[in-house]
Design a protein around this motif. Structure first.
Motif, PDB file in Angstrom:
ATOM      1  N   MET B   1      23.374   0.123  -5.982  1.00 41.53           N
ATOM      2  CA  MET B   1      22.299  -0.688  -5.403  1.00 41.53           C
ATOM      3  C   MET B   1      22.868  -1.617  -4.330  1.00 41.53           C
ATOM      4  N   PRO B   2      22.640  -1.273  -3.055  1.00 38.91           N
ATOM      5  CA  PRO B   2      23.246  -2.089  -1.998  1.00 38.91           C
ATOM      6  C   PRO B   2      22.695  -3.506  -1.977  1.00 38.91           C
ATOM      7  N   GLY B   3      21.414  -3.670  -2.327  1.00 30.34           N
ATOM      8  CA  GLY B   3      20.796  -5.000  -2.269  1.00 30.34           C
ATOM      9  C   GLY B   3      21.471  -5.968  -3.215  1.00 30.34           C
ATOM     10  N   ARG B   4      21.711  -5.490  -4.427  1.00 33.97           N
ATOM     11  CA  ARG B   4      22.318  -6.361  -5.421  1.00 33.97           C
ATOM     12  C   ARG B   4      23.764  -6.678  -5.061  1.00 33.97           C
ATOM     13  N   GLY B   5      24.482  -5.635  -4.505  1.00 36.57           N
ATOM     14  CA  GLY B   5      25.875  -5.834  -4.098  1.00 36.57           C
ATOM     15  C   GLY B   5      25.975  -6.900  -3.022  1.00 36.57           C
ATOM     16  N   ALA B   6      25.087  -6.821  -2.031  1.00 40.00           N
ATOM     17  CA  ALA B   6      25.104  -7.805  -0.942  1.00 40.00           C
ATOM     18  C   ALA B   6      24.815  -9.202  -1.496  1.00 40.00           C
ATOM     19  N   GLY B   7      23.878  -9.252  -2.451  1.00 43.11           N
ATOM     20  CA  GLY B   7      23.555 -10.538  -3.073  1.00 43.11           C
ATOM     21  C   GLY B   7      24.757 -11.136  -3.765  1.00 43.11           C
ATOM     22  N   CYS B  11      26.801 -14.527  -3.005  1.00 47.48           N
ATOM     23  CA  CYS B  11      27.023 -15.484  -4.097  1.00 47.48           C
ATOM     24  C   CYS B  11      28.474 -15.948  -4.097  1.00 47.48           C
ATOM     25  N   VAL B  12      29.417 -14.966  -3.954  1.00 42.88           N
ATOM     26  CA  VAL B  12      30.846 -15.281  -3.992  1.00 42.88           C
ATOM     27  C   VAL B  12      31.220 -16.139  -2.790  1.00 42.88           C
ATOM     28  N   SER B  13      30.714 -15.770  -1.597  1.00 46.79           N
ATOM     29  CA  SER B  13      31.078 -16.532  -0.399  1.00 46.79           C
ATOM     30  C   SER B  13      30.509 -17.951  -0.480  1.00 46.79           C
ATOM     31  N   GLU B  14      29.334 -18.074  -1.096  1.00 45.11           N
ATOM     32  CA  GLU B  14      28.730 -19.393  -1.305  1.00 45.11           C
ATOM     33  C   GLU B  14      29.613 -20.237  -2.222  1.00 45.11           C
ATOM     34  N   PHE B  15      30.146 -19.586  -3.288  1.00 45.11           N
ATOM     35  CA  PHE B  15      31.009 -20.304  -4.231  1.00 45.11           C
ATOM     36  C   PHE B  15      32.285 -20.769  -3.527  1.00 45.11           C
ATOM     37  N   VAL B  16      32.882 -19.878  -2.701  1.00 47.69           N
ATOM     38  CA  VAL B  16      34.118 -20.232  -1.987  1.00 47.69           C
ATOM     39  C   VAL B  16      33.858 -21.422  -1.066  1.00 47.69           C
ATOM     40  N   ARG B  17      32.699 -21.417  -0.399  1.00 48.83           N
ATOM     41  CA  ARG B  17      32.328 -22.516   0.486  1.00 48.83           C
ATOM     42  C   ARG B  17      32.198 -23.818  -0.307  1.00 48.83           C
ATOM     43  N   ASN B  18      31.587 -23.703  -1.503  1.00 46.89           N
ATOM     44  CA  ASN B  18      31.441 -24.889  -2.347  1.00 46.89           C
ATOM     45  C   ASN B  18      32.797 -25.433  -2.770  1.00 46.89           C
TER      46      ASN B  18
END
Lengths: 107, 141
Positions: B1-7, B11-18
């Motif tokens: 499921m590409p949609g879920r993978g992109a999500g 999520c991970v990049s958001e966490f790294v930014r945080n």
């Protein structure tokens, strides 16, 4: 402290409540460190355990210092400054490091 | 499921930014306007409450190890490590949620929602049931 703020004093006592929250948290960390020392004394004092126990006490002192600084900042007259992310991260890292020491002590 | 993978990647990049924001307080100050200090203090108290929850879980890990000495070692160590791991997760999540809330308040966005409280309740419930089972069966072993 509260007198210094005078007429601008917050009727919701937000800084005071936040200060007490820091105190409660240091109290919780004190209980954890006491349990750590108890684990060490009952575990026959292996060398690794002694190091982990000493580290726990050191981390507890770090946390105490962080809380002390924050409490001072909140008690200062004028509008209280908000918590910096670095301060929050340091408090979290202390907690995580205590958990790692606990894992060493338990195993 | 590409949609879920992109999500998930998002999520991970958001966490790294945080995580980067934890150590760069000036960056958070550049965003949006300063919220009412009372909201910031309330956010700080929530953060501290989560930190206390983490400390309580760590204390629970110690308690399992020390106050159930008749238990087999594998059960005892497993339960204690599960509680300690939950404590670590809880502490990390505390600071992450604090940063997200602080940023949302600065930008005037909705406050972040989270599945974590539900997950933590489930984990605590499972550990409690496991503890009951262990105490009932582990004594004979």
């Amino acid at each position: 402290m509260s007198e210094a703020r005078g007429t601008t004093r917050d009727p919701g006592l937000q800084p005071e409540r936040t200060r007490l929250a820091w105190r409660r948290t240091t109290l919780a960390s004190t209980v954890v460190v006491i349990l750590a020392v108890r684990a060490l004394l009952h575990g026959g004092m292996p060398a690794v355990g002694v190091v982990a126990g000493a580290l726990c006490c050191l981390l507890w002192l770090c946390f105490l210092w962080l809380a002390h600084r924050r409490i001072h900042a909140l008690a200062a007259p004028g509008q209280p400054v908000s918590l910096t992310p670095r301060h929050a991260a340091a408090a979290t890292l202390c907690t995580v490091a205590v958990a790692v020491c606990a894992a060493v002590l338990v195993l | 499921m590409p949609g879920r993978g992109a999500g998930r990647v998002l999520c991970v990049s958001e966490f790294v930014r945080n995580v980067r924001l934890w150590f760069a307080p000036q960056e958070i100050r550049e965003e949006g306007g300063t919220p009412d200090y009372r909201f910031s203090l309330a956010n700080e108290r929530t953060f501290l409450a989560w930190l206390r929850t983490a400390l309580a879980l760590i204390g629970g890990g110690f308690a399992v190890d020390q106050f159930l000495p008749d238990l087999r070692w594998a059960w005892r160590a497993g339960l204690a490590l599960a509680l300690l791991a939950a404590g670590v997760l809880c502490a990390l999540r505390a600071v992450n949620h604090w940063v997200r809330t602080e940023r949302a308040m600065r930008r005037g966005e909705d406050l972040p929602v989270s599945r974590f409280p539900a997950l933590l309740s489930l984990v605590v419930a499972v550990v409690a049931v496991a503890m009951v089972v262990v105490v009932l069966t582990g004594w004979e072993g």
